[in-house]
Write an enzyme that holds these catalytic residues in place. Structure first.
Site, PDB file in Angstrom:
ATOM      1  N   HIS A 238       9.867   9.374  11.605  1.00  0.00           N
ATOM      2  CA  HIS A 238       9.870   8.417  10.291  1.00  0.00           C
ATOM      3  C   HIS A 238       8.818   7.219  10.430  1.00  0.00           C
ATOM      4  O   HIS A 238       9.222   6.335  10.326  1.00  0.00           O
ATOM      5  CB  HIS A 238      11.160   7.702  10.529  1.00  0.00           C
ATOM      6  CG  HIS A 238      11.445   8.126   8.820  1.00  0.00           C
ATOM      7  ND1 HIS A 238      12.158   8.751   8.437  1.00  0.00           N
ATOM      8  CD2 HIS A 238      11.612   6.642   8.736  1.00  0.00           C
ATOM      9  CE1 HIS A 238      12.145   8.468   7.350  1.00  0.00           C
ATOM     10  NE2 HIS A 238      12.499   6.943   6.985  1.00  0.00           N
ATOM     11  N   ARG A 241       9.498   3.911  11.814  1.00  0.00           N
ATOM     12  CA  ARG A 241      10.447   3.164  10.935  1.00  0.00           C
ATOM     13  C   ARG A 241      11.705   3.488  11.073  1.00  0.00           C
ATOM     14  O   ARG A 241      12.813   2.697  10.365  1.00  0.00           O
ATOM     15  CB  ARG A 241      10.045   3.090   9.371  1.00  0.00           C
ATOM     16  CG  ARG A 241       8.271   2.868   9.454  1.00  0.00           C
ATOM     17  CD  ARG A 241       7.766   3.444   8.075  1.00  0.00           C
ATOM     18  NE  ARG A 241       9.097   2.763   6.799  1.00  0.00           N
ATOM     19  CZ  ARG A 241       8.410   1.762   5.875  1.00  0.00           C
ATOM     20  NH1 ARG A 241       7.467   1.280   6.873  1.00  0.00           N
ATOM     21  NH2 ARG A 241       9.226   0.995   4.913  1.00  0.00           N
ATOM     22  N   ASP A 269       4.485  15.187  12.270  1.00  0.00           N
ATOM     23  CA  ASP A 269       3.642  14.302  11.152  1.00  0.00           C
ATOM     24  C   ASP A 269       3.751  12.901  12.432  1.00  0.00           C
ATOM     25  O   ASP A 269       4.385  12.696  13.880  1.00  0.00           O
ATOM     26  CB  ASP A 269       4.508  13.547   9.567  1.00  0.00           C
ATOM     27  CG  ASP A 269       5.764  13.138  10.345  1.00  0.00           C
ATOM     28  OD1 ASP A 269       6.367  12.105  11.729  1.00  0.00           O
ATOM     29  OD2 ASP A 269       6.224  12.783   8.998  1.00  0.00           O
ATOM     30  N   GLY A 271       0.945   9.041  12.938  1.00  0.00           N
ATOM     31  CA  GLY A 271      -0.398   8.920  13.412  1.00  0.00           C
ATOM     32  C   GLY A 271      -1.730   9.845  12.721  1.00  0.00           C
ATOM     33  O   GLY A 271      -2.623   9.273  13.589  1.00  0.00           O
ATOM     34  N   ARG A 273      -4.846  10.480  10.864  1.00  0.00           N
ATOM     35  CA  ARG A 273      -5.597   9.836  10.821  1.00  0.00           C
ATOM     36  C   ARG A 273      -6.729  10.553  10.434  1.00  0.00           C
ATOM     37  O   ARG A 273      -7.553  10.537   9.726  1.00  0.00           O
ATOM     38  CB  ARG A 273      -5.541   8.490  10.611  1.00  0.00           C
ATOM     39  CG  ARG A 273      -4.360   7.775  11.268  1.00  0.00           C
ATOM     40  CD  ARG A 273      -4.498   7.143  10.167  1.00  0.00           C
ATOM     41  NE  ARG A 273      -3.221   6.261  10.437  1.00  0.00           N
ATOM     42  CZ  ARG A 273      -2.244   6.298  10.317  1.00  0.00           C
ATOM     43  NH1 ARG A 273      -1.377   7.750  10.091  1.00  0.00           N
ATOM     44  NH2 ARG A 273      -1.058   5.509  10.082  1.00  0.00           N
ATOM     45  N   GLY A 292       1.411  10.558   5.501  1.00  0.00           N
ATOM     46  CA  GLY A 292       2.238   9.608   4.611  1.00  0.00           C
ATOM     47  C   GLY A 292       0.989   7.940   4.267  1.00  0.00           C
ATOM     48  O   GLY A 292       0.299   7.925   3.023  1.00  0.00           O
TER      49      GLY A 292
END
Length: 355
Positions: A238, A241, A269, A271, A273, A292
């Site tokens: 998440h 989170r 998903d 990290g 980048r 995200g």
């Protein structure tokens, strides 16, 4: 509207002042307690672990080969995608972004931007109806090019929302099962709960859409998803989170993919980048990745055009990474492109758990 990523990020930095620093490296170090906001829960360790787990792998540079052309395309949930990079569900603009962007604008930026780039974006859910409403409206407005992610509510509520996803033309529907402990839902008087295999099976039977379970972090839960009839899972904590001190997704992905990857679609998903990070996740067993925070910044700074530009930049970076590791298409990407502290573990798991 800003025409490049640098100007988009600068505009987002101004709009997000006091919420997000729009750091050159988005690694959670300056926002360890940013919930609401952009950071991770508690100490922020789970957010930072996502970055560290990916960084623990290095990539083998290979340039003596005949893979001169890179094909990033794939089919996912019946959709033809230009590249294996999707938008993750980011919602709650009124809380997380202090209303500096309307919920409908945020959802539209993600969905429309991803659709224009040739991909898909997920949309979110939350304690107020405007979140799920905005996402479903954005999906319908983009011709069904989006995947709604529903909180693990009571089963009857989930089915009702699935019906709305079907009506919006969504190609799949997801439940972020790792939201079972979110206090913003319980404080609003809305039940969220862990789900049993029997409950997942009932939900999967209740729709013709592929059912995705987001928030799988163990082999046991991945196998339970298979037993429940899920079409796909997202290996995810998440975004750091949900639960403090969980491992990074790249650390647990290989074992999960090896155990269940032939039985359902494995996404990941946490990290991501850069295109090199995408390459690493695919090499570890993911079919595609979700992104995200970078897209949230692009959405704030540039709307749908910003999201499109950010996705295309990641895809371009992935194409370069593939060329420089000897990969012509996505099927060429495997553990051979990696080196690093987890590599022996990855190879052993791929050779044993997959049996």
């Amino acid at each position: 509207m800003p025409a490049n990523l640098a100007s988009i990020r600068e505009r987002a930095r101004v709009l997000l002042q006091g919420i997000c620093h729009v750091c050159p490296v988005c690694d959670g170090r300056r926002c360890p307690t940013g919930v609401p906001g952009m950071g991770g829960i508690g100490t922020g360790a789970a957010f930072r672990n996502n970055i560290a787990a990916l960084a623990a792998y290095q990539v083998n540079l290979r340039v003596l080969h005949d893979r001169k052309d890179q094909n990033l395309g794939l089919r996912l949930f019946g959709q033809k995608l230009a590249f294996p990079i999707l938008g993750a569900a980011v919602a709650g603009a009124r809380v997380n972004f202090q209303g500096r962007l309307a919920e409908a604008e945020l959802a539209r930026a993600f969905v429309q931007g991803a659709a224009e780039a040739g991909s898909l974006a997920c949309t979110g859910d939350g304690p107020v109806p405007e979140l799920i409403d905005a996402g479903l409206q954005a999906i319908a407005g983009a011709g069904g090019r989006g995947i709604p992610v529903i909180k693990p509510r009571e089963d009857t509520e989930i089915i009702n929302l699935i019906r709305r996803a079907e009506a919006a033309g969504a190609p799949a529907v997801a439940i972020d099962v790792d939201a079972a402990g979110l206090v913003n839902m319980t404080r609003a008087g809305q039940l969220v709960e862990p789900k049993t295999v029997a409950q997942i099976a009932g939900l999967a039977r209740g729709t013709s859409l592929p059912l995705i379970l987001k928030g799988i972090m163990t082999v046991a839960d991945a196998r339970a998803a298979v037993d429940g009839g899920a079409a796909a899972i997202v290996v995810s904590n998440h975004g750091g989170r949900a639960l403090d001190h969980t491992p990074g997704t790249a650390a647990v992905l290989p074992a999960i993919a090896a155990a269940v990857g032939e039985k359902l679609i494995v996404l990941a998903d946490g990290g991501v980048r850069s295109g090199v990070d995408v390459l690493k996740m695919l090499a570890l067993g993911a079919r595609a990745v979700l992104v995200g925070r970078p897209l949230a910044i692009a959405a704030l700074g540039g709307g749908p055009a910003g999201v499109k530009l950010q996705l295309e930049a990641l895809a371009d970076d992935l194409a370069v990474a593939m060329r420089l590791t000897g990969c012509g298409d996505l099927g060429d990407i495997g553990p051979q492109v990696l080196c690093g502290q987890y590599l022996d573990f990855v190879r052993s798991k791929l050779s044993t758990l997959a049996k």
